[in-house]
Scaffold this active site. Sequence first.
Site, PDB file in Angstrom:
ATOM      1  N   ASP A 228       0.867  -1.180   0.000  1.00  0.00           N
ATOM      2  CA  ASP A 228       0.000   0.000   0.000  1.00  0.00           C
ATOM      3  C   ASP A 228       0.903   1.229   0.000  1.00  0.00           C
ATOM      4  O   ASP A 228       1.565   1.521   0.990  1.00  0.00           O
ATOM      5  CB  ASP A 228      -0.885  -0.005   1.242  1.00  0.00           C
TER       6      ASP A 228
ATOM      7  N   ASP B 235     -12.437   0.265   4.291  1.00  0.00           N
ATOM      8  CA  ASP B 235     -13.050   1.566   4.575  1.00  0.00           C
ATOM      9  C   ASP B 235     -14.567   1.530   4.503  1.00  0.00           C
ATOM     10  O   ASP B 235     -15.219   2.535   4.810  1.00  0.00           O
ATOM     11  CB  ASP B 235     -12.543   2.613   3.577  1.00  0.00           C
TER      12      ASP B 235
END
Length: 574
Positions: A115, A346
């Site tokens: 990431d 998320d």
Amino acid sequence: MLRPLVLLLCYPFLAAFAEPDWWKTSILYQIYPRSYADSNGDGDGDLNGIRQHVEHLKSIGVGIVWLSPIYNSPWQDMGYDISDYKSVHPKFGTLEDAKALIQKLHSEGIKIFMDLVPNHSSIEHPWFNASRHGQEPERDYYVWKDPKDRKGDDIFPPNNWLSAFDGDSAWEYDEIRKQFYLHHFGKYQADLNYSNPKLVEAMKDNMRFWLDLGVDGFRVDTPGFLAEHPDFPDEPWIENCTSSLKYNCLEHIYTTNQPRTYEVLHQFQEMLEKEYNSDKYMILEVFAPWDQWKGYYGPLMAPFNFLLVNDLWKDTNAKKLQSIVSDYMTNIPKGIWPNWVLGNHDNTRVATRMGVDAVDATNMLILLLPGTSINYQGEEIGMEDGHVRKYEILDCCNRDPQRTPMQWTSGTNAGFSTGNKTWLPVNSNYWNINVETQSHDSKSHLSTYKRLAKLRKSLVHSTDLETATIGDSVFIFKRQNEGKTYYVIVNLNNQDEYTVLSSSSLKNLPAKLIVYIPSDNAAYAAGDSLDTSSKITLRPRSGIVASKASTSGAIASWVLAWSFPVFFIFGFYY
């Protein structure tokens, strides 16, 4: 003379059967490391824990693992506030553990993405400390601006830009530098300055560090915020805006998707092309209108397709789902490979958003629509959001429920940890929703997921797609490849649907279909025959993958007939 002629004649044959790029054929599986598996009993997931479960990843057909941030961080935004891009946070292990995980994944034929968080760093990063003190070369690594005005003790920020996290000013005054720094997110996350070529090179150097360790690419966090309008004007307010978050009441025309953003990302891509032989890839977390969104595509990069995440809910009807799919397939640039996302760290988990009875049907969508399938850990077993009590909340933005620990067994802590306490509470349904239990049930979500993943392999060479609806609730799509035709039939309603498949607009629908893969709640079993001109029963939130027997044996015969002369010519003359 014969060799070039043979190559020319055989090229169409060979090209037709060429293997697509690895990022096209793979299931991309997101791992939230702190919640995947704890190897040392401290309650936090870690890299060695992931390494212990690589066989599970292989068994469900994963081709790429994407790790959410594992870098050193003060952990004010769950690792997205990085203080050292070339390190591993002690809670996850060591750099040697990261190398061992990369090696283990590669040994099983699985790629790995890190990431990358290029928009901002933690204010505890050494770069920021050097920058606030005016040291070179870091002096202009961040976005610094003078106050707009001073009145007594009041110091006014450069403009009206707001933070996406709390809706307050996106500017924080620094007493050391006597200027404001920009932070599109938390004030502990200072925005980096991509108008500075030295900063661009520094971020490339961070990328090279991991690529040289064997990482295969990056998921790029919030790249739409990389650059700002060079004049820093106020953003216009949206009239009659009623959002409780003031950030949503500005038109973000000067802070997102700026021309410089595309330039920087193409510089990153050019590095992958020139320095890594075009064998690395980036997938981008982008939120943008169609006209701006298209600019994020390139040979070695593509934006996530979040349409299903944003628009597929319990009350979504078949026409809306068809529109979501068709609009995306129509709007992506010609020749560009599609991708599909249903959940991530998320967003509310799919099983919570759509209902546990829709788990298999939604996995049929994400795995069998044409393109790359992007999955979040636990979707293969239908994990739901966990309950996190007020005193247990850790995240700033109420995202803890979808990040509860992975459920491996019906034992203590769902097999996630041997410790006395886990960093977030394990979901209370772990005793029957877990990998071990579902592995022994041929009708479980996990078993169905594995069958879908296996079928997907036969469809990855093609992006052909035909969609149809019947009434408000039944969505159908057709896929063809390798001489086979498959129909995916999904009932989005929470009630039974009695439908005649031939009433759809699908072309060349056969008189009979054979059930190939049913959802756990389907009214039919594998092998059952469906008469397409008669009513069939589709139970609430159920799905069926049905097949048509191949009638294209001639293709296989043609391939077999040509295999001998082609190999003979190559063997004799090449």
